[in-house]
Write an enzyme that holds these catalytic residues in place. Structure first.
Site, PDB file in Angstrom:
ATOM      1  N   TYR A 187      -0.861  -1.217  10.403  1.00 53.13           N
ATOM      2  CA  TYR A 187      -1.045  -1.476   8.972  1.00 53.13           C
ATOM      3  C   TYR A 187       0.190  -1.032   8.184  1.00 53.13           C
ATOM      4  O   TYR A 187       0.711  -1.788   7.354  1.00 53.13           O
ATOM      5  CB  TYR A 187      -2.293  -0.727   8.484  1.00 53.13           C
ATOM      6  CG  TYR A 187      -2.626  -0.962   7.029  1.00 53.13           C
ATOM      7  CD1 TYR A 187      -3.113  -2.187   6.592  1.00 53.13           C
ATOM      8  CD2 TYR A 187      -2.453   0.052   6.081  1.00 53.13           C
ATOM      9  CE1 TYR A 187      -3.418  -2.403   5.262  1.00 53.13           C
ATOM     10  CE2 TYR A 187      -2.756  -0.159   4.750  1.00 53.13           C
ATOM     11  CZ  TYR A 187      -3.241  -1.389   4.334  1.00 53.13           C
ATOM     12  OH  TYR A 187      -3.536  -1.602   3.012  1.00 53.13           O
ATOM     13  N   SER A 229       0.843  -1.194   0.000  1.00 50.29           N
ATOM     14  CA  SER A 229       0.000   0.000   0.000  1.00 50.29           C
ATOM     15  C   SER A 229       0.877   1.241   0.000  1.00 50.29           C
ATOM     16  O   SER A 229       2.043   1.188   0.422  1.00 50.29           O
ATOM     17  CB  SER A 229      -0.840  -0.040   1.288  1.00 50.29           C
ATOM     18  OG  SER A 229      -1.377   1.215   1.579  1.00 50.29           O
TER      19      SER A 229
HETATM   20  N1  LIG Z   1      -8.841  -0.895  -0.507  1.00 47.36           N
HETATM   21  C1  LIG Z   1      -7.829  -0.049  -0.445  1.00 47.36           C
HETATM   22  O1  LIG Z   1      -8.015   1.178  -0.458  1.00 47.36           O
HETATM   23  C2  LIG Z   1      -6.405  -0.551  -0.378  1.00 47.36           C
HETATM   24  C3  LIG Z   1      -5.359   0.375  -0.444  1.00 47.36           C
HETATM   25  C4  LIG Z   1      -4.058  -0.087  -0.386  1.00 47.36           C
HETATM   26  C5  LIG Z   1      -3.790  -1.442  -0.268  1.00 47.36           C
HETATM   27  N2  LIG Z   1      -4.830  -2.323  -0.195  1.00 47.36           N
HETATM   28  C6  LIG Z   1      -4.527  -3.749  -0.029  1.00 47.36           C
HETATM   29  O2  LIG Z   1      -5.167  -4.490  -1.045  1.00 47.36           O
HETATM   30  C7  LIG Z   1      -5.564  -5.775  -0.534  1.00 47.36           C
HETATM   31  C8  LIG Z   1      -7.063  -5.991  -0.745  1.00 47.36           C
HETATM   32  O3  LIG Z   1      -7.775  -4.924  -0.119  1.00 47.36           O
HETATM   33  P1  LIG Z   1      -9.376  -4.867  -0.164  1.00 47.36           P
HETATM   34  O4  LIG Z   1      -9.746  -3.480   0.192  1.00 47.36           O
HETATM   35  O5  LIG Z   1      -9.887  -5.452  -1.420  1.00 47.36           O
HETATM   36  O6  LIG Z   1      -9.719  -5.814   1.084  1.00 47.36           O
HETATM   37  P2  LIG Z   1     -11.083  -6.515   1.549  1.00 47.36           P
HETATM   38  O7  LIG Z   1     -12.236  -6.097   0.705  1.00 47.36           O
HETATM   39  O8  LIG Z   1     -11.173  -6.317   3.026  1.00 47.36           O
HETATM   40  O9  LIG Z   1     -10.767  -8.049   1.255  1.00 47.36           O
HETATM   41  C9  LIG Z   1      -9.816  -8.742   1.984  1.00 47.36           C
HETATM   42  C10 LIG Z   1      -9.890 -10.206   1.634  1.00 47.36           C
HETATM   43  O10 LIG Z   1      -8.917 -10.928   2.402  1.00 47.36           O
HETATM   44  C11 LIG Z   1      -9.553 -12.025   3.072  1.00 47.36           C
HETATM   45  N3  LIG Z   1      -8.730 -12.314   4.263  1.00 47.36           N
HETATM   46  C12 LIG Z   1      -8.334 -11.447   5.230  1.00 47.36           C
HETATM   47  N4  LIG Z   1      -7.543 -12.083   6.124  1.00 47.36           N
HETATM   48  C13 LIG Z   1      -7.429 -13.373   5.692  1.00 47.36           C
HETATM   49  C14 LIG Z   1      -6.730 -14.513   6.163  1.00 47.36           C
HETATM   50  N5  LIG Z   1      -5.998 -14.459   7.280  1.00 47.36           N
HETATM   51  N6  LIG Z   1      -6.820 -15.669   5.459  1.00 47.36           N
HETATM   52  C15 LIG Z   1      -7.570 -15.732   4.312  1.00 47.36           C
HETATM   53  N7  LIG Z   1      -8.240 -14.674   3.820  1.00 47.36           N
HETATM   54  C16 LIG Z   1      -8.178 -13.514   4.494  1.00 47.36           C
HETATM   55  C17 LIG Z   1     -10.983 -11.524   3.285  1.00 47.36           C
HETATM   56  O11 LIG Z   1     -11.927 -12.559   3.470  1.00 47.36           O
HETATM   57  P3  LIG Z   1     -12.313 -13.139   4.947  1.00 47.36           P
HETATM   58  O12 LIG Z   1     -12.492 -11.944   5.840  1.00 47.36           O
HETATM   59  O13 LIG Z   1     -13.536 -13.952   4.735  1.00 47.36           O
HETATM   60  O14 LIG Z   1     -11.137 -13.967   5.350  1.00 47.36           O
HETATM   61  C18 LIG Z   1     -11.226 -10.829   1.944  1.00 47.36           C
HETATM   62  O15 LIG Z   1     -11.521 -11.783   0.937  1.00 47.36           O
HETATM   63  C19 LIG Z   1      -5.145  -5.791   0.933  1.00 47.36           C
HETATM   64  O16 LIG Z   1      -3.877  -6.380   1.079  1.00 47.36           O
HETATM   65  C20 LIG Z   1      -5.072  -4.317   1.284  1.00 47.36           C
HETATM   66  O17 LIG Z   1      -4.228  -4.043   2.374  1.00 47.36           O
HETATM   67  C21 LIG Z   1      -6.129  -1.912  -0.246  1.00 47.36           C
END
Ligand SMILES: NC(=O)c1ccc[n+]([C@@H]2O[C@H](COP(=O)([O-])OP(=O)(O)OC[C@H]3O[C@@H](n4cnc5c(N)ncnc54)[C@H](OP(=O)(O)O)[C@@H]3O)[C@@H](O)[C@H]2O)c1
Length: 269
Positions: free
Chosen positions: A153, A140
């Site tokens: 984070y 990120s």
């Molecule tokens: N959205 C943003 O603005 C943003 C910005 C920068 C970076 N990112 C990064 O991009 C990635 C995706 O973000 P997102 O916003 O799409 O996240 P999200 O919608 O919260 O999705 C996260 C996914 O990870 C799964 N998960 C979490 N912990 C887990 C574990 N221990 N084992 C297996 N599955 C797990 C969740 O499902 P369950 O809860 O059912 O396990 C879900 O499918 C992350 O690494 C995040 O840090 C996001």
């Protein structure tokens, strides 16, 4: 990497950026393994994606445990016999100043964001060596400089850079590629949750505006990093500027963050 035979695992793909990445890989003809902890959510994603392609496996497990990581890789190998790519997309976040945050929250963020990335990578490496495949770490812009209210984070996302770099050097002789993608602020699913100071989950407010990337744009960048074997991709112009400032003038970057601290607090509510 040939789409017709390539098998790509996308961790944390039951929703959000991971799900969109899985969708785009399937559309290109890859075989894809989707994953998440919540079996109902994962099953709904599986059903939705399966209507577009049958080259799909879902593995419900917590990848932050060695057992979960074993399950993910073992089932992939039993079903498809190979792994060509691993997208370490799993990630959770928390809110709160470190002084107010429970140790449990720090532990939970590190479990998913660091162990949940390292354990599947370790298990997948023997197979990635065979296929001369690629591992991509999803970090990120919060992994460039520490930000207020997000320290666990930020720290967890900074750790991914070290893993991506070490693995790239260690695995060079085996032909395994390792890259990192620094994602900017992205639209979120309505059910996306973050931990509060005490570790209770709360929903994030919807995000909109010109500075917010769509999940589709971000997923396209991730797929490109995987297929073009990019070492480091920084998304958004703001992210590139931040990264340059961190290298050249980190004090100035910190001053700007301090000056905008209220904006960070407001945006991260
Ligand atoms: N959205 C943003 O603005 C943003 C910005 C920068 C970076 N990112 C990064 O991009 C990635 C995706 O973000 P997102 O916003 O799409 O996240 P999200 O919608 O919260 O999705 C996260 C996914 O990870 C799964 N998960 C979490 N912990 C887990 C574990 N221990 N084992 C297996 N599955 C797990 C969740 O499902 P369950 O809860 O059912 O396990 C879900 O499918 C992350 O690494 C995040 O840090 C996001």
């Amino acid at each position: 990497m040939e789409p017709n035979k390539g098998v790509i695992i996308v961790t944390g793909s039951s929703r959000g950026i991971g799900k969109e990445t899985a969708r785009q890989l399937l559309a290109l003809g890859f075989t894809v393994v989707v994953n998440g902890r919540n079996p109902e959510r994962l099953q709904a994603t599986y059903m939705e994606l399966q209507s577009a392609s049958k080259k799909l496996l879902s593995v419900a497990c917590d990848v932050s445990t060695p057992e979960g990581a074993n399950t993910l890789i073992n089932l992939t190998i039993e079903t498809f016999g190979r792994v060509d790519g691993l997208v370490n997309n799993v990630g959770v976040s928390s809110r709160g100043m470190l002084a107010d945050v429970s140790p449990l929250v720090v532990k939970m963020v590190f479990e998913s964001n660091v162990y949940g990335v390292v354990f599947p990578t370790q298990r997948a490496l023997p197979y990635l060596r065979r296929s001369k495949g690629s591992v991509i770490f999803i970090s990120s812009l919060a992994g460039i400089h520490g930000l207020p209210g997000l320290s666990p984070y930020c720290a967890s996302k900074m750790a991914l850079r070290a893993f991506a770099e070490s693995i790239r050097i260690e695995e060079h002789k085996y032909g395994v590629h390792s890259g990192i993608v620094l994602v900017g602020k992205t639209a979120v699913e309505p059910d996306k949750e973050v931990y509060d100071e005490q570790g209770s989950k709360r929903h994030l407010a919807p995000r909109e505006g010109t500075r917010i990337q769509s999940m589709e744009e971000v997923a396209t960048g991730i797929v490109r990093a995987l297929l073009k074997r990019k070492d480091r991709v920084i998304m958004t112009r703001l992210g590139k500027l931040q990264s340059l400032m961190q290298r050249v003038t980190p004090k100035l970057l910190e001053k700007i963050i301090v000056r905008n601290i209220h904006r960070f607090e407001e945006e991260n509510k």
